[in-house]
Design a protein around this motif. Structure first.
Motif, PDB file in Angstrom:
ATOM      1  N   HIS A 195       0.710  -1.353   0.182  1.00  0.00           N
ATOM      2  CA  HIS A 195       0.082   0.082  -0.048  1.00  0.00           C
ATOM      3  C   HIS A 195       0.888   1.256  -0.143  1.00  0.00           C
ATOM      4  O   HIS A 195       1.799   1.378   0.939  1.00  0.00           O
ATOM      5  CB  HIS A 195      -0.820  -0.137   1.050  1.00  0.00           C
ATOM      6  N   GLY A 196       0.500   2.119  -0.894  1.00  0.00           N
ATOM      7  CA  GLY A 196       1.162   3.415  -0.963  1.00  0.00           C
ATOM      8  C   GLY A 196       0.400   4.761  -0.962  1.00  0.00           C
ATOM      9  O   GLY A 196      -1.015   4.704  -0.504  1.00  0.00           O
ATOM     10  N   ARG A 197       0.753   5.558  -1.523  1.00  0.00           N
ATOM     11  CA  ARG A 197       0.072   7.006  -1.462  1.00  0.00           C
ATOM     12  C   ARG A 197      -1.493   6.956  -1.896  1.00  0.00           C
ATOM     13  O   ARG A 197      -1.996   7.490  -1.483  1.00  0.00           O
ATOM     14  CB  ARG A 197       1.040   7.887  -2.280  1.00  0.00           C
ATOM     15  N   GLY A 198      -1.586   6.188  -2.913  1.00  0.00           N
ATOM     16  CA  GLY A 198      -3.141   6.420  -3.481  1.00  0.00           C
ATOM     17  C   GLY A 198      -3.920   5.561  -2.366  1.00  0.00           C
ATOM     18  O   GLY A 198      -5.131   6.234  -2.297  1.00  0.00           O
ATOM     19  N   ASP A 199      -3.373   4.698  -1.724  1.00  0.00           N
ATOM     20  CA  ASP A 199      -4.529   4.026  -0.837  1.00  0.00           C
ATOM     21  C   ASP A 199      -4.683   4.936   0.358  1.00  0.00           C
ATOM     22  O   ASP A 199      -5.761   5.019   0.978  1.00  0.00           O
ATOM     23  CB  ASP A 199      -3.694   2.604  -0.215  1.00  0.00           C
ATOM     24  N   PHE A 200      -3.721   5.766   0.832  1.00  0.00           N
ATOM     25  CA  PHE A 200      -3.992   6.755   1.926  1.00  0.00           C
ATOM     26  C   PHE A 200      -4.485   7.980   1.605  1.00  0.00           C
ATOM     27  O   PHE A 200      -5.544   8.130   2.197  1.00  0.00           O
ATOM     28  CB  PHE A 200      -2.540   7.172   2.591  1.00  0.00           C
TER      29      PHE A 200
END
Length: 497
Positions: free
Chosen positions: A20-25
């Motif tokens: 999980h990265g920026r888009g998920d947050f």
């Protein structure tokens, strides 16, 4: 007097294959500096509760960053380092500080780090020095480590499950911080851990006879008697295959390390003594569906525990869908399965179109095969909603393009993205009132309890998956045995603290 505040919350799961990265947050909460204040204002979040207390005490809040990613596998190393460095550099730039408050989960893992919150706390301690108090709020399922305890003055955990006290937990952590800043208290903290794991589904606090509810009363009693300032219990996120995972008791006392150690030990020992009470019945998907159909209650919720998005699963397991297709297409029912391709195909086909597609196992095909479906596209949605309660109360949920497919009386909600489940927000966003159904499937082992009433019963699914309730079925590769419940040990083994 300035207090630096940040929120970085994510629950990891080593059994999940997701990164999980920026888009998920960003689909949940991601805001920097002053924008952080607007992002969390008026919401029932821990960081919001903490900032309210700090402001009311006349302290200047210095907002650094708020990043909340929910649950999943591991956080991308690059994104983790970005947020970590923002917290560290922000605290350094804000010096001199009177204190630091961090809203964390406590069970985050990254691609290369199994104790990122410990790393963050230690780095902040290095920035502010030994004399500046640091407190943090944690999820009840935090994996609390000695490094976290060594770096902070006080850690405070949620006391409820389903989680309804995030906001209040932030307030409690901030109140301890204010007391330390004003010199009214001298917080000292002790941690005790036992090499054991507890089934998550048995950890409810809303039933007064449940083991965790009894533990909650014991912890509050220790505070009310004045033995400690704060007593927290951490039954831990059990789907972490890491060496030192175990249940924990933690206490914060006013200058009395012995009292803190005694209460921490009492808490974790009570968890151990009640360990068998946490085990509850669960059934294979086909049997769970059969029991739901045969139940005398007007409505039955099926808890698809092995595919719990809130515990780190991707929400794409179609095992219960397969069972309902076989047994319940003539029964008003609904199930949700994440599948971006199927959702896109339904949107392209349009409302009223016949659609032949496969559903499920699109993100994690290790446990179940996809299910072939001949359905009608009943409705299409943008997948947006607002959480009505829990740790995400007031924050937006974004499932992305979402379709409702219909096979007889069975509705299949197919979102693009997985979202944490608190109540029935996802179904309502898809135009479905579960109160009008005979069977509704919720992909969580606990929060479905918020939907129970005298007309609603429930049955829990067992089986393979990233959040399987059968902890003794997991192929543990890193965590060493023996430990409960994989091994029936007569006495607890304490982990080094």
């Amino acid at each position: 007097m300035r207090v630096a505040v940040a929120s970085f919350e994510f629950e990891g799961n080593t059994l999940s294959n997701q990164i999980h990265g920026r888009g998920d947050f960003a689909r949940k909460v991601l805001a920097e500096g002053a924008a952080m204040l607007r992002a969390v204002e008026g919401r029932d979040l821990a960081v919001a509760g903490g900032m309210e207390v700090l402001a009311a005490a006349g302290l200047e809040v210095v907002p650094l960053v708020a990043a909340q990613g929910g649950s999943g596998g591991r956080v991308d190393d690059g994104f983790y380092r970005e947020i970590r460095d923002q917290i560290i550099s922000g605290a350094a730039a804000a010096m001199p500080l009177a204190g630091v408050y961090l809203a964390l989960h406590g069970a985050m893992i990254t691609e290369s780090e199994n104790d990122p919150e410990g790393e963050i706390l230690a780095a902040v301690r290095q920035v502010v020095g030994p004399a500046i108090p640091i407190t943090a709020s944690f999820d009840l399922h935090a994996h609390v480590t000695p490094r976290m305890v060594a770096a902070a003055d006080a850690l405070v955990g949620y006391e409820t499950y389903p989680h309804i006290d995030a906001h209040n937990t932030g307030r409690r952590a901030a109140e301890i911080l204010v007391g330390a800043i004003r010199g009214r208290i001298r917080p000292v903290m002790r941690l005790r851990r036992i090499d054991a794991l507890l089934p998550v589904a048995g950890g409810a606090t809303d039933d007064p006879d449940a083991p965790m509810a009894k533990l909650r009363r014991s912890a509050r009693r220790a505070e009310q008697e004045g033995r400690v300032i704060s007593a927290s219990y951490f039954p831990v996120q059990p789907w972490l295959d890491i060496p030192d995972l175990g249940i924990a008791g933690l206490a914060v006392a006013d200058g009395d390390a012995e009292a803190a150690a005694q209460v921490a030990d009492e808490i974790v020992r009570e968890m151990w003594d009640r360990r068998r009470e946490f085990e509850i019945p669960n059934f294979a998907p086909q049997e769970a569906a059969r029991r739901a159909l045969a139940h005398a209650s007007p409505r039955v919720l099926i808890s698809d525990a092995p595919d719990c998005v809130g515990g780190g699963a991707p929400g794409d397991a179609p095992a219960v869908l397969a069972a309902l297709l076989e047994q319940a297409t003539a029964t008003p029912s609904a199930v949700l399965v994440v599948d971006a391709a199927a959702a896109a195909a339904a949107h392209q086909a349009g409302v009223g179109a016949a659609l032949t597609t496969t559903i499920g196992a699109s993100l994690d095909p290790r446990f179940h095969p996809a299910v072939a479906v001949d359905a009608v596209v009943e409705s299409l949605h943008d997948g947006s909603f607002v959480y009505s309660g829990g740790v995400s109360a007031g924050t937006p949920g974004r499932m992305g393009p979402t379709a409702v497919l219909r096979v007889g009386e069975l509705r299949i909600v197919v979102p693009t993205h997985a979202t944490y489940e608190y109540g029935d927000e996802q179904y309502r966003a898809a135009g479905i009132d579960i109160r009008a159904l005979r069977i509704a499937v919720l992909k969580n082992p606990m929060n479905f309890r918020t939907l129970l009433d005298h007309d609603t019963a429930w049955v829990m699914v067992a089986g393979p998956g990233p959040t399987t309730p059968s902890l003794d079925s997991i192929e543990w590769k890193v965590k060493r045995r023996p430990f409960w419940p994989c091994d029936d040990l007569p006495q607890p083994t304490y982990l080094g603290d």
